[in-house]
Enzyme design. Structure first.
Site, PDB file in Angstrom:
ATOM      1  N   ASN A  77       0.634  -1.136   0.078  1.00 40.05           N
ATOM      2  CA  ASN A  77       0.005   0.002   0.060  1.00 40.05           C
ATOM      3  C   ASN A  77       0.729   1.427  -0.026  1.00 40.05           C
ATOM      4  OD1 ASN A  77      -2.279   1.736   0.336  1.00 40.05           O
ATOM      5  ND2 ASN A  77      -3.367   0.061   1.469  1.00 40.05           N
ATOM      6  N   HIS A 107      24.183   1.082  10.850  1.00 38.25           N
ATOM      7  CA  HIS A 107      25.185   1.419  10.908  1.00 38.25           C
ATOM      8  C   HIS A 107      25.851   1.105  12.121  1.00 38.25           C
ATOM      9  CE1 HIS A 107      24.039   4.484   7.934  1.00 38.25           C
ATOM     10  NE2 HIS A 107      22.850   4.295   8.285  1.00 38.25           N
ATOM     11  N   THR A 157      11.896  -6.148  16.111  1.00 36.85           N
ATOM     12  CA  THR A 157      13.350  -6.138  16.372  1.00 36.85           C
ATOM     13  C   THR A 157      14.241  -7.391  16.263  1.00 36.85           C
ATOM     14  OG1 THR A 157      13.192  -6.024  18.786  1.00 36.85           O
ATOM     15  CG2 THR A 157      13.177  -3.891  17.530  1.00 36.85           C
ATOM     16  N   LYS A 158      13.328  -8.485  16.390  1.00 36.12           N
ATOM     17  CA  LYS A 158      13.884  -9.790  16.290  1.00 36.12           C
ATOM     18  C   LYS A 158      12.871 -10.860  15.600  1.00 36.12           C
ATOM     19  CE  LYS A 158      11.321 -11.132  20.500  1.00 36.12           C
ATOM     20  NZ  LYS A 158      11.523 -11.995  21.705  1.00 36.12           N
TER      21      LYS A 158
END
Length: 178
Positions: A77, A107, A157-158
């Site tokens: 979308n 980073h 995050t995992k």
């Protein structure tokens, strides 16, 4: 870069590849919805591989495009951003709601390394039959199994296995899908 090692984003070949992708996304984002075949043609020339049935709403942005691989019956979308410094594999029958970010790029944590300009990336894999809700963020290195629903606004995050609804920041299992 594709192996998750440090790389220099100012490398001439990478700059050229990013420019090509930006020109194609610009073309896609300016192509009328009244020209669906032309839009599909642009998408297929931009992405690394696709199924036959693919639909991406404008605006869509990515780094390289060629590192994105989507299966049959893919839909993204409005406002989807995929930073494909490493490979992104998305299975069949996957739907992405508005304003979703899928980010392989990252980073160094150390400020001296970060300020050197070097970057690295971790690939992302999303299984079959997944639905990613609006404003969700999928972070570098994440793998989602099949039949996963990511709630709106989740920050993933995992990695998670199959057949779950996940949500929150950081995302956690909210319930199993029977």
């Amino acid at each position: 870069m594709l192996l998750g090692e440090y790389y220099d984003p100012s490398d001439a070949e990478l700059v050229r590849l990013r420019l090509e992708a930006r020109l194609l996304t610009e073309k896609l984002n300016q192509t009328s919805v009244s020209c669906p075949d032309k839009r599909v043609e642009i998408i297929k020339s931009l992405l690394g591989s696709t199924g036959n049935s693919i639909h991406i709403e404008s605006t869509f942005n990515c780094d390289y495009g060629l590192n994105i691989h989507v299966g049959e019956n893919f839909y993204a979308n409005f406002g989807c951003v995929i930073l494909d410094v490493a490979e992104v594999h998305i299975g069949e029958n996957c739907f992405i709601a508005p304003q979703v970010g899928i980010y392989t790029a990252t980073h160094p944590i150390d400020p001296i390394q970060r300020n050197s300009g070097l970057e690295f990336a971790k690939s992302i894999r999303i299984g079959n039959n997944c639905w990613i809700g609006g404003h969700a963020t999928i972070n570098p290195g994440v793998t989602l199994g099949d039949n996963v629903v990511v709630a709106s606004g989740a920050v993933v995050t995992k990695s998670f296995g199959s057949n779950v609804v996940i949500g929150g920041n950081p995302a956690r299992v909210l319930k199993a899908i029977e």
